[in-house]
Scaffold this motif. Structure first.
Motif, short mmCIF file in Angstrom:
data_model
loop_
_atom_site.label_atom_id
_atom_site.label_comp_id
_atom_site.label_asym_id
_atom_site.label_seq_id
_atom_site.Cartn_x
_atom_site.Cartn_y
_atom_site.Cartn_z
N SER A 190 0.81 -1.21 0.00
CA SER A 190 0.00 0.00 0.00
C SER A 190 0.85 1.27 0.00
N HIS A 191 2.09 1.20 0.50
CA HIS A 191 2.95 2.37 0.48
C HIS A 191 3.63 2.57 -0.88
N GLY A 192 3.33 1.68 -1.82
CA GLY A 192 3.79 1.86 -3.19
C GLY A 192 5.08 1.16 -3.55
N ALA A 193 5.81 0.66 -2.57
CA ALA A 193 7.08 0.00 -2.85
C ALA A 193 6.84 -1.46 -3.25
N THR A 194 7.64 -1.93 -4.18
CA THR A 194 7.58 -3.32 -4.61
C THR A 194 7.90 -4.24 -3.43
N ILE A 195 7.19 -5.36 -3.34
CA ILE A 195 7.38 -6.33 -2.27
C ILE A 195 8.19 -7.54 -2.74
N SER A 196 7.95 -8.02 -3.94
CA SER A 196 8.54 -9.28 -4.39
C SER A 196 10.01 -9.13 -4.78
N PRO A 197 10.92 -9.97 -4.23
CA PRO A 197 12.32 -9.94 -4.66
C PRO A 197 12.47 -10.24 -6.16
N PHE A 198 11.61 -11.10 -6.69
CA PHE A 198 11.70 -11.46 -8.10
C PHE A 198 11.33 -10.26 -8.98
N VAL A 199 10.34 -9.50 -8.54
CA VAL A 199 9.94 -8.31 -9.29
C VAL A 199 11.01 -7.23 -9.18
N TRP A 200 11.60 -7.09 -7.99
CA TRP A 200 12.70 -6.14 -7.82
C TRP A 200 13.85 -6.48 -8.77
N ALA A 201 14.23 -7.74 -8.84
CA ALA A 201 15.34 -8.15 -9.71
C ALA A 201 15.03 -7.82 -11.17
N THR A 202 13.77 -7.97 -11.56
CA THR A 202 13.37 -7.65 -12.93
C THR A 202 13.43 -6.16 -13.20
N LYS A 203 13.02 -5.34 -12.24
CA LYS A 203 13.12 -3.89 -12.39
C LYS A 203 14.57 -3.48 -12.64
#
Length: 276
Positions: A13-26
């Motif tokens: 809800s604070h807008g930051a990505t939660i998933s490590p896999f999604v972070w790695a993709t970003k």
């Protein structure tokens, strides 16, 4: 310039990505110097957002081509954009990166999840609360409120176990050597995950990992500096807590030191003789 890549985010809800896999993709997309068209959202409604293409994230659409799974996305980006900075480079890099990531999941993410899982649920978007509660309680076999009990005792146990990573990064600027590669992004994603849910810092203010983490979060215009992320550094230790990191020579530094003759090994030899 290629068209922006449609990127499906997974955020709290604070807008930051939660998933490590999604972070790695970003980070992988930014590493290639490509633009992202972000499709926001949380855990529920992924099938609707992706038009039935996937029930899990990350997922991207690149010039009309759907690519699912963070590893497949990284390999796709290397194959499609070979003239841009390489992410993986060699098959051996993938194997070694998977080893590092597996070790970090066991060493850091697993215990941190038991400490921060209530925030993980409470800070998710409202429509995700029921899903997160039911799925994670089923995963752990107990209530979320019970999972976090004793976290003040567990948190100080994690930093000493990260000494392997500290030792390697003491000798090298990045896991990729002189510049970051996909190994750095997969490892940084572990700490970005933690920063998305940590109401109490998990690492002490003087942790040597801070240099690499800060530089990693600053990459690509501060990609890891989302205002929703919480501080990682500032864990206050209590009497009896273990030392958070080695203050002197460690086995890790010994493994990566180079023997260039008796002068280079004299100090260690003298130390070992004193200990015996």
């Amino acid at each position: 310039m290629p068209n922006p890549i449609k990127f499906f985010d997974l955020a709290l809800s604070h807008g930051a990505t939660i998933s490590p896999f999604v972070w790695a993709t970003k980070y992988a997309i930014a590493h290639k110097g490509l633009e992202m068209e972000v499709v926001p959202g949380g855990f529920t409604g992924i099938m609707e957002r992706t038009g039935g293409k996937s029930e899990r994230l990350p997922a991207i659409v690149d010039d009309g081509e759907w690519v699912l799974d963070s590893w497949l996305i990284a390999e796709h980006l290397d194959a499609k954009y070979p003239d841009r900075p390489t992410l993986i480079g060699d098959p051996s890099v993938k194997v070694l990166t998977q080893f590092i990531e597996t070790w970090l999941w066991q060493t850091a993410i697993s215990p941190w999840m038991t400490c921060y899982i209530k925030n993980y649920r409470d800070w998710s978007v409202p429509e995700d609360h029921a899903y997160v509660t039911e799925s994670r309680e089923r995963m752990f076999g107990r209530k979320i409120e019970d999972i976090i009990v004793g976290r003040e005792d567990r948190l100080p146990q994690v930093p000493p176990k990260l000494e392997l990573l500290r030792g390697i990064l003491k000798e090298h600027k990045w896991l990729g050597g002189e510049s970051p590669n996909y190994a750095d992004y997969r490892a940084l994603a572990v700490f970005l995950f933690c920063a998305s849910v940590a109401d109490t810092p998990p690492l002490t203010a003087d942790d040597p990992l801070r240099d690499w983490i800060d530089r990693g979060f600053d990459l690509y215009g501060g990609l890891g500096r989302h205002p929703g992320l919480k501080p990682l550094f500032g864990l206050e230790l209590r009497e009896g807590d273990p030392e958070p990191f080695a203050k002197g020579p460690t086995m890790v530094s010994g493994l990566v030191s180079r023997n260039t003759g008796p002068q280079s090994t004299a100090a260690e030899t003298a130390r070992l003789k004193r200990q015996s």
